[in-house]
Motif scaffolding. Structure first.
Motif, mmCIF file in Angstrom:
data_model
loop_
_atom_site.group_PDB
_atom_site.id
_atom_site.type_symbol
_atom_site.label_atom_id
_atom_site.label_comp_id
_atom_site.label_asym_id
_atom_site.label_seq_id
_atom_site.Cartn_x
_atom_site.Cartn_y
_atom_site.Cartn_z
ATOM 1 N N MET A 47 -23.766 169.299 101.354
ATOM 2 C CA MET A 47 -22.691 170.005 102.059
ATOM 3 C C MET A 47 -22.272 169.141 103.243
ATOM 4 S SD MET A 47 -21.490 173.212 101.847
ATOM 5 C CE MET A 47 -20.529 174.326 102.809
ATOM 6 N N GLN A 48 -21.004 168.789 103.284
ATOM 7 C CA GLN A 48 -20.480 167.970 104.374
ATOM 8 C C GLN A 48 -19.945 168.878 105.479
ATOM 9 O OE1 GLN A 48 -17.293 165.321 103.197
ATOM 10 N NE2 GLN A 48 -17.590 164.005 104.971
ATOM 11 N N ARG A 49 -19.952 168.380 106.688
ATOM 12 C CA ARG A 49 -19.310 169.112 107.789
ATOM 13 C C ARG A 49 -17.814 169.220 107.505
ATOM 14 N NH1 ARG A 49 -22.046 166.834 113.344
ATOM 15 N NH2 ARG A 49 -24.198 167.246 112.729
ATOM 16 N N THR A 50 -17.115 169.992 108.317
ATOM 17 C CA THR A 50 -15.683 170.189 108.125
ATOM 18 C C THR A 50 -14.958 168.844 108.131
ATOM 19 O OG1 THR A 50 -15.821 172.359 109.166
ATOM 20 C CG2 THR A 50 -13.638 171.361 109.025
ATOM 21 N N VAL A 51 -14.173 168.625 107.098
ATOM 22 C CA VAL A 51 -13.469 167.358 106.907
ATOM 23 C C VAL A 51 -12.380 167.196 107.961
ATOM 24 C CG1 VAL A 51 -11.987 166.042 105.319
ATOM 25 C CG2 VAL A 51 -13.963 167.318 104.438
ATOM 26 N N THR A 52 -12.358 166.003 108.582
ATOM 27 C CA THR A 52 -11.331 165.679 109.574
ATOM 28 C C THR A 52 -10.306 164.690 109.024
ATOM 29 O OG1 THR A 52 -12.729 163.932 110.492
ATOM 30 C CG2 THR A 52 -12.860 166.115 111.532
ATOM 31 N N ALA A 53 -10.678 163.906 108.002
ATOM 32 C CA ALA A 53 -9.745 162.928 107.437
ATOM 33 C C ALA A 53 -10.187 162.532 106.035
ATOM 34 C CB ALA A 53 -9.665 161.682 108.318
ATOM 35 N N THR B 88 -6.773 159.887 91.641
ATOM 36 C CA THR B 88 -7.506 158.672 91.282
ATOM 37 C C THR B 88 -7.782 157.875 92.547
ATOM 38 O OG1 THR B 88 -5.460 157.437 90.934
ATOM 39 C CG2 THR B 88 -6.400 158.561 89.007
ATOM 40 N N GLY B 89 -8.512 156.789 92.372
ATOM 41 C CA GLY B 89 -8.740 155.886 93.486
ATOM 42 C C GLY B 89 -10.052 156.137 94.191
ATOM 43 N N ALA B 90 -10.265 155.368 95.247
ATOM 44 C CA ALA B 90 -11.480 155.463 96.058
ATOM 45 C C ALA B 90 -11.107 155.965 97.448
ATOM 46 C CB ALA B 90 -12.149 154.101 96.146
ATOM 47 N N TRP B 91 -11.937 156.865 97.972
ATOM 48 C CA TRP B 91 -11.616 157.575 99.205
ATOM 49 C C TRP B 91 -12.809 157.654 100.142
ATOM 50 C CZ3 TRP B 91 -6.614 159.005 99.791
ATOM 51 C CH2 TRP B 91 -5.822 158.986 98.641
ATOM 52 N N THR B 92 -12.523 157.636 101.441
ATOM 53 C CA THR B 92 -13.508 157.896 102.481
ATOM 54 C C THR B 92 -13.207 159.277 103.028
ATOM 55 O OG1 THR B 92 -13.565 155.560 103.083
ATOM 56 C CG2 THR B 92 -14.427 157.118 104.697
ATOM 57 N N VAL B 93 -14.231 160.148 103.031
ATOM 58 C CA VAL B 93 -14.065 161.504 103.548
ATOM 59 C C VAL B 93 -14.864 161.588 104.841
ATOM 60 C CG1 VAL B 93 -14.299 163.965 103.060
ATOM 61 C CG2 VAL B 93 -13.829 162.370 101.187
ATOM 62 N N ARG B 94 -14.168 161.830 105.951
ATOM 63 C CA ARG B 94 -14.776 161.838 107.282
ATOM 64 C C ARG B 94 -14.876 163.247 107.852
ATOM 65 N NH1 ARG B 94 -15.121 156.654 108.699
ATOM 66 N NH2 ARG B 94 -13.618 155.191 107.823
ATOM 67 N N SER B 95 -15.852 163.406 108.751
ATOM 68 C CA SER B 95 -16.023 164.667 109.472
ATOM 69 C C SER B 95 -16.412 164.331 110.903
ATOM 70 C CB SER B 95 -17.114 165.510 108.797
ATOM 71 O OG SER B 95 -18.377 164.899 108.993
ATOM 72 N N SER B 96 -16.880 165.321 111.667
ATOM 73 C CA SER B 96 -17.317 165.065 113.040
ATOM 74 C C SER B 96 -18.624 164.289 113.082
ATOM 75 C CB SER B 96 -17.476 166.388 113.791
ATOM 76 O OG SER B 96 -18.453 167.192 113.150
ATOM 77 N N SER B 97 -19.311 164.174 111.963
ATOM 78 C CA SER B 97 -20.568 163.438 111.859
ATOM 79 C C SER B 97 -20.289 161.956 111.638
ATOM 80 C CB SER B 97 -21.374 163.984 110.674
ATOM 81 O OG SER B 97 -22.484 163.167 110.405
ATOM 82 N N VAL C 147 -8.934 168.638 104.051
ATOM 83 C CA VAL C 147 -9.080 168.532 105.499
ATOM 84 C C VAL C 147 -9.142 169.951 106.053
ATOM 85 C CG1 VAL C 147 -7.935 167.815 107.642
ATOM 86 C CG2 VAL C 147 -7.922 166.286 105.653
ATOM 87 N N GLY C 148 -10.089 170.190 106.971
ATOM 88 C CA GLY C 148 -10.257 171.516 107.565
ATOM 89 C C GLY C 148 -11.234 172.398 106.816
ATOM 90 N N HIS C 149 -11.715 171.948 105.659
ATOM 91 C CA HIS C 149 -12.678 172.704 104.856
ATOM 92 C C HIS C 149 -14.001 171.955 104.787
ATOM 93 C CE1 HIS C 149 -9.571 175.266 102.462
ATOM 94 N NE2 HIS C 149 -9.195 175.066 103.703
ATOM 95 N N ARG C 150 -15.051 172.656 104.365
ATOM 96 C CA ARG C 150 -16.372 172.049 104.172
ATOM 97 C C ARG C 150 -16.614 171.844 102.686
ATOM 98 N NH1 ARG C 150 -21.437 174.151 107.113
ATOM 99 N NH2 ARG C 150 -22.019 172.041 106.548
ATOM 100 N N VAL D 234 -17.080 169.555 92.860
ATOM 101 C CA VAL D 234 -16.987 169.835 94.289
ATOM 102 C C VAL D 234 -16.323 171.185 94.484
ATOM 103 C CG1 VAL D 234 -14.754 168.693 94.611
ATOM 104 C CG2 VAL D 234 -16.307 168.878 96.544
ATOM 105 N N THR D 235 -16.744 171.891 95.514
ATOM 106 C CA THR D 235 -16.052 173.089 95.969
ATOM 107 C C THR D 235 -15.778 172.904 97.451
ATOM 108 O OG1 THR D 235 -18.150 174.213 96.408
ATOM 109 C CG2 THR D 235 -17.101 174.668 94.307
ATOM 110 N N SER D 236 -14.669 173.431 97.914
ATOM 111 C CA SER D 236 -14.333 173.385 99.333
ATOM 112 C C SER D 236 -14.337 174.795 99.881
ATOM 113 C CB SER D 236 -12.958 172.750 99.550
ATOM 114 O OG SER D 236 -13.043 171.360 99.365
ATOM 115 N N ILE D 237 -14.960 174.936 101.038
ATOM 116 C CA ILE D 237 -15.085 176.243 101.670
ATOM 117 C C ILE D 237 -14.286 176.235 102.964
ATOM 118 C CG2 ILE D 237 -16.714 177.899 102.645
ATOM 119 C CD1 ILE D 237 -18.808 176.337 100.768
ATOM 120 N N ASP D 238 -13.388 177.201 103.098
ATOM 121 C CA ASP D 238 -12.594 177.351 104.315
ATOM 122 C C ASP D 238 -13.473 178.054 105.346
ATOM 123 O OD1 ASP D 238 -10.852 178.082 106.362
ATOM 124 O OD2 ASP D 238 -9.215 178.555 104.992
ATOM 125 N N PRO D 239 -13.837 177.373 106.446
ATOM 126 C CA PRO D 239 -14.738 178.000 107.413
ATOM 127 C C PRO D 239 -14.135 179.193 108.146
ATOM 128 C CG PRO D 239 -14.094 175.798 108.143
ATOM 129 C CD PRO D 239 -13.485 176.017 106.799
#
Length: 150
Positions: free
Chosen positions: A110-116, A27-36, A89-92, A72-77
């Motif tokens: 599609m988001q870049r690889t998640v960093t946080a 639950t809750g609200a989240w910020t998903v960050r990447s290198s972008s 984190v570490g997935h796209r 959502v789906t997460s892809i392990d690069p």
């Protein structure tokens, strides 16, 4: 006093970054960050998402607007493994949304690889149109070039 099995206890708002979000249980609200500079905001309580375009990022329809989040789906690069229903984190992540509501035309981003993955303290003050309010879309061109003229 007995609590019904159907009632979900109120979750405590998140206060620390996490490595994984599970859309089925978190639950809750989240910020998903990447290198972008572009960040994705997830409001899991209302099942919605906002892509906040950063400088130098391409512009897409429905940027900076809340849109219903379908899945959502997460892809392990590293090996291409796909995981449904999680952002890691570490997935796209690949977000599936229904910006016009009612499953008229699903969109994906599609988001870049998640960093946080960080908790968002408040949704107040964020620009964007609430999911469900589509009156602003009259005449809005979608990604295929069609115009919606409800």
């Amino acid at each position: 006093m007995q609590v019904s099995a159907l009632m979900k206890p109120q979750a405590t708002p998140p206060t620390e970054p996490v490595a994984t979000l599970n859309l089925a249980t978190d639950t809750g609200a989240w910020t998903v960050r990447s290198s972008s500079a572009t960040v994705y905001l997830l409001d899991l309580d209302r099942r919605r998402m906002m892509r906040m375009r950063g400088p130098g990022s391409g512009r897409f329809d429905f940027d900076d607007e809340w849109v219903p989040l379908v899945g959502v789906t997460s892809i392990d690069p590293s090996d291409g493994t796909v995981t449904e229903g999680r952002v890691r984190v570490g997935h796209r992540p690949r977000y599936l949304t229904d910006p016009l509501g009612g499953h008229h035309d699903n969109h994906w981003r599609m988001q870049r690889t998640v960093t946080a993955i960080e908790p968002l303290e408040s949704l107040q003050g964020l620009k964007g149109v609430p999911a469900g309010d589509r009156t602003h879309l009259r005449g809005h061109a979608d990604v295929r070039g069609h115009r919606h003229t409800r």
